[in-house]
Write a protein that holds these residues in place. Structure first.
Motif, PDB file in Angstrom:
ATOM      1  N   UNK A 193       0.830  -1.098   0.012  1.00  0.00           N
ATOM      2  CA  UNK A 193      -0.079  -0.108   0.057  1.00  0.00           C
ATOM      3  C   UNK A 193       0.929   1.491   0.013  1.00  0.00           C
ATOM      4  N   UNK A 194       0.960   1.809   1.249  1.00  0.00           N
ATOM      5  CA  UNK A 194       1.963   2.935   1.046  1.00  0.00           C
ATOM      6  C   UNK A 194       3.586   2.509   1.011  1.00  0.00           C
ATOM      7  N   UNK A 195       4.297   3.526   0.623  1.00  0.00           N
ATOM      8  CA  UNK A 195       5.699   3.098   0.171  1.00  0.00           C
ATOM      9  C   UNK A 195       6.437   3.127   1.514  1.00  0.00           C
ATOM     10  N   UNK A 196       7.697   2.501   1.313  1.00  0.00           N
ATOM     11  CA  UNK A 196       8.485   2.217   2.344  1.00  0.00           C
ATOM     12  C   UNK A 196       9.837   2.104   2.001  1.00  0.00           C
ATOM     13  N   UNK A 197      10.938   2.090   2.700  1.00  0.00           N
ATOM     14  CA  UNK A 197      12.463   1.777   2.555  1.00  0.00           C
ATOM     15  C   UNK A 197      12.894   2.748   1.263  1.00  0.00           C
ATOM     16  N   UNK A 202       9.366  12.866   1.531  1.00  0.00           N
ATOM     17  CA  UNK A 202       9.670  13.673   2.803  1.00  0.00           C
ATOM     18  C   UNK A 202       9.765  12.624   3.844  1.00  0.00           C
ATOM     19  N   UNK A 203       8.933  11.357   3.836  1.00  0.00           N
ATOM     20  CA  UNK A 203       8.970  10.484   5.059  1.00  0.00           C
ATOM     21  C   UNK A 203      10.254   9.850   4.930  1.00  0.00           C
ATOM     22  N   UNK A 204      10.780   9.436   4.130  1.00  0.00           N
ATOM     23  CA  UNK A 204      11.974   8.377   4.057  1.00  0.00           C
ATOM     24  C   UNK A 204      13.427   9.125   4.088  1.00  0.00           C
ATOM     25  N   UNK A 216      23.759   2.873   5.790  1.00  0.00           N
ATOM     26  CA  UNK A 216      23.521   2.292   6.898  1.00  0.00           C
ATOM     27  C   UNK A 216      22.241   1.310   6.343  1.00  0.00           C
ATOM     28  N   UNK A 217      22.632   0.235   5.666  1.00  0.00           N
ATOM     29  CA  UNK A 217      21.450  -0.745   5.241  1.00  0.00           C
ATOM     30  C   UNK A 217      20.540  -1.197   6.415  1.00  0.00           C
ATOM     31  N   UNK A 218      19.085  -1.215   6.050  1.00  0.00           N
ATOM     32  CA  UNK A 218      18.344  -1.766   6.873  1.00  0.00           C
ATOM     33  C   UNK A 218      17.610  -3.337   6.454  1.00  0.00           C
ATOM     34  N   UNK A 219      17.865  -3.563   4.946  1.00  0.00           N
ATOM     35  CA  UNK A 219      17.202  -4.581   4.431  1.00  0.00           C
ATOM     36  C   UNK A 219      18.117  -5.533   3.821  1.00  0.00           C
ATOM     37  N   UNK A 220      19.417  -5.594   4.392  1.00  0.00           N
ATOM     38  CA  UNK A 220      20.443  -6.721   3.986  1.00  0.00           C
ATOM     39  C   UNK A 220      20.107  -8.002   4.522  1.00  0.00           C
TER      40      UNK A 220
END
Length: 420
Positions: free
Chosen positions: A158-162, A169-171, A180-184
């Motif tokens: 639905x709403x964007x992330x990452x 603005x959000x990210x 600084x990776x979050x999804x590795x």
């Protein structure tokens, strides 16, 4: 506040500081200093300290029976993990460890200690389960023997992330997320449908590791196919709100506004108007997002019609017992579509939210129900729901975004990790 700050609070120095920090150039300098300190702390923890801790303990053999669950923010095992946790525990074959990092909810020193304990533990774990993005998990060079499964905390896309929010603005910026990776370090990411794989590939920057994305279903949705769970949900509803007996239930479950660390609740729903128009046949149950700190109060004269169940009912219980769901930009509409019941999208700030965060699909085309910006419209729809509701629209939505959620997702996830 630090120990030194507490000691200074009762001294003249503190009074002088309280006056001085209101001076514009002092205030600006103080903000710059805090930002610099934060950048240094982030670099030290994520590039030096945390990787060193993990590497040191990863020199020990992997414990084939150790399973680690980590909640990044909340202080309990949430529904993203509950069935997996229960099944692994009941099997008697594994040693289950739980960690609660409490990001944004505790002082940084406490958070750092929680992170260190977590990294020490996963350094010798065979299985790790995570349900949110984490730069703590992303900062290490994971040993190949450990299987990390990202169950995520929502369905669909639905709403964007990452990385999808890198220019919004959000990210964070793309540069920051790469540094600084979050999804590795994910071995698997479980998805609710093959349809949404492209969105997670983009958000998690997995273009070169598409095999990580596994549309095996979302574990937490299995409860929606369990008659006993649903029966218990109704019993809990009547215990929490006796006035609901004999009436239909409207659930209002909006997402938060603003940034994750300071989630704000929307306050535009006119509860007295709804009570006046719908109170004889319905009750309204309000469930705020877990990241909301201060929710709007329900008017005292609406107490027999509306109830804030944020701390009284789980979202899963609420979805089971609701005849109508009002939301906005929350992914819970994907789960709710499994019931093929009416949904209303109260999107009074849609333009602003789009600029802030954005969506993976065209909002107007994707929403399986009417989109409104006033309470009057919502009331009119509910009063005419027998002729207004389009079940086929919801069923198509379900088939597109939730095709892998059939009550057996937990089985498939456990089979997936055991086959690795």
């Amino acid at each position: 506040m630090s120990e030194l700050g507490n000691k200074l609070k009762d001294t003249p120095v503190w009074k002088v500081w309280c006056v001085a920090k209101k001076v514009p150039f002092v205030h600006a300098g103080w903000k710059l200093m805090k930002k610099a300190r934060s950048r240094i702390h982030r670099f030290y923890t994520l590039k030096v300290w945390f990787p060193h801790v993990y590497k040191k303990y990863a020199s020990q053999p992997v414990d084939e029976k150790k399973v680690v669950f980590v909640e990044i923010r909340l202080n309990e095992i949430t529904n993203s993990f509950r069935l997996l946790h229960q099944r692994l525990e009941e099997s008697g074959k594994y040693e289950i460890h739980d960690h609660f990092l409490r990001n944004s909810f505790v002082p940084s020193k406490v958070y750092d200690r929680n992170c260190v304990a977590f990294l020490k533990d996963i350094a010798t774990a065979k299985y790790v389960f995570v349900n949110e993005a984490s730069n703590v998990l992303g900062c290490i060079k994971k040993r190949p023997e450990t299987i990390v499964t990202q169950t995520w905390h929502g369905c669909g896309a639905f709403k964007k992330f990452g990385f999808s929010t890198a220019e919004l603005i959000f990210g964070l910026t793309r540069k920051e997320m790469l540094k600084y990776p979050f999804y590795t370090n994910y071995t698997y990411v479980t998805l609710s449908s093959p349809e949404v794989a492209w969105a997670y590939e983009e958000a998690m920057n997995l273009h070169d590791r598409k095999e990580v994305l596994q549309p095996v279903g979302i574990s937490r949705t299995d409860v929606f196919f369990d008659p006993v769970f649903i029966e218990n949900a109704y019993a809990h509803l009547h215990e929490v709100m006796p006035e609901s007996k004999g009436k239909k239930v409207i659930a209002y479950a909006p997402t938060f506004r603003g940034r994750v660390a300071h989630g704000q609740a929307p306050d535009r729903l006119d509860i007295p108007m709804m009570r006046e128009a719908l109170g004889e046949d319905y009750v309204l149950l309000i469930k705020q997002h877990p990241l909301v700190r201060n929710a709007p109060e329900i008017p005292a004269d609406c107490a027999s019609f509306a109830l804030d169940v944020t701390d009284k009912m789980s979202i899963d219980d609420l979805l089971c017992v609701s005849d109508i769901c009002i939301s906005d930009y929350s992914s819970l509409v994907f789960e709710y579509s499994l019931f093929e019941r009416p949904m209303i999208f109260f999107a009074y700030d849609l333009d602003e939210y789009f600029d802030w965060r954005g969506f993976y699909y065209d909002y107007y085309e994707m929403a399986p129900g009417p989109i409104y910006d006033t309470t009057e419209q919502i009331v009119h729809y509910i009063q005419n729901i027998d002729t207004e509701f389009d079940r086929r629209r919801v069923a198509d939505f379900r088939n597109k975004f939730m095709s892998a959620c059939d009550g057996h997702a937990t089985d498939r996830i456990l089979e997936l990790i055991s086959a690795k």
